[in-house]
Scaffold this motif. Structure first.
Motif, PDB file in Angstrom:
ATOM      1  N   MET A  12       0.828  -1.202   0.000  1.00 11.17           N
ATOM      2  CA  MET A  12       0.000   0.000   0.000  1.00 11.17           C
ATOM      3  C   MET A  12       0.868   1.260   0.000  1.00 11.17           C
ATOM      4  O   MET A  12       0.583   2.228  -0.701  1.00 11.17           O
ATOM      5  N   MET A  13       1.959   1.229   0.765  1.00 11.95           N
ATOM      6  CA  MET A  13       2.873   2.376   0.816  1.00 11.95           C
ATOM      7  C   MET A  13       3.529   2.602  -0.552  1.00 11.95           C
ATOM      8  O   MET A  13       3.675   3.738  -0.993  1.00 11.95           O
ATOM      9  N   GLN A  15       2.231   1.824  -3.435  1.00 14.35           N
ATOM     10  CA  GLN A  15       1.182   2.372  -4.298  1.00 14.35           C
ATOM     11  C   GLN A  15       1.005   3.874  -4.033  1.00 14.35           C
ATOM     12  O   GLN A  15       0.840   4.660  -4.964  1.00 14.35           O
ATOM     13  N   MET A  16       1.044   4.254  -2.765  1.00 14.98           N
ATOM     14  CA  MET A  16       0.907   5.669  -2.397  1.00 14.98           C
ATOM     15  C   MET A  16       2.073   6.488  -2.963  1.00 14.98           C
ATOM     16  O   MET A  16       1.889   7.598  -3.447  1.00 14.98           O
ATOM     17  N   GLN A  17       3.279   5.931  -2.889  1.00 10.76           N
ATOM     18  CA  GLN A  17       4.451   6.635  -3.421  1.00 10.76           C
ATOM     19  C   GLN A  17       4.330   6.821  -4.931  1.00 10.76           C
ATOM     20  O   GLN A  17       4.663   7.884  -5.455  1.00 10.76           O
ATOM     21  N   MET A  19       1.547   7.011  -6.617  1.00 14.72           N
ATOM     22  CA  MET A  19       0.509   8.007  -6.836  1.00 14.72           C
ATOM     23  C   MET A  19       1.053   9.415  -6.570  1.00 14.72           C
ATOM     24  O   MET A  19       0.780  10.343  -7.325  1.00 14.72           O
ATOM     25  N   GLN A  20       1.850   9.561  -5.511  1.00 14.00           N
ATOM     26  CA  GLN A  20       2.434  10.869  -5.205  1.00 14.00           C
ATOM     27  C   GLN A  20       3.332  11.334  -6.346  1.00 14.00           C
ATOM     28  O   GLN A  20       3.313  12.505  -6.714  1.00 14.00           O
ATOM     29  N   THR A  99      -8.116  11.811  -7.093  1.00 18.74           N
ATOM     30  CA  THR A  99      -8.989  11.861  -5.918  1.00 18.74           C
ATOM     31  C   THR A  99     -10.336  11.202  -6.166  1.00 18.74           C
ATOM     32  O   THR A  99     -11.207  11.251  -5.313  1.00 18.74           O
TER      33      THR A  99
END
Length: 108
Positions: A12-13, A15-17, A19-20, A99
């Motif tokens: 998940m982390m 994936q977040m990176q 996306m960022q 978003t």
């Protein structure tokens, strides 16, 4: 059981990176775009970047009337607001993909 949870968290982390990084790239691309707003049938044109920075104001000679500065001011204001509205729409369209489905008030 704990091990699976940690692996899931790491995934998940990651994936977040990703996306960022994509969001940062999209923000940069927005800044490079030029958006044009106009008023008075093109008599006044305002050009701004996707970061809402005005980079040019073009006023056609025939709209300049020394006895009616107020009309020119109104046209510049209207052209600026037109450019801002278009920039806002482009920002929402570009950044909204990140978003979708998330309830993040005040993000964009």
């Amino acid at each position: 059981m704990m091990r699976g949870g940690m692996g899931n968290m790491q995934n998940m982390m990651k994936q977040m990176q990703k996306m960022q990084k994509k969001m940062a790239e999209a923000q940069e691309e927005l800044g490079e775009k030029k958006i044009e707003g106009s008023a008075g049938g093109g008599m006044v044109t305002v050009i701004m970047t996707g970061h809402k920075e005005v980079v040019d104001v073009i006023i056609k000679q025939e709209v300049i009337d020394p006895d009616d500065a107020e009309m020119l001011q109104d046209l510049v204001l209207a052209a600026t607001n037109d450019a801002l509205k278009k920039t806002e729409e482009l920002t929402n369209q570009t950044m909204g993909q990140f978003t979708k489905g998330m309830n993040l008030p005040g993000m964009f």
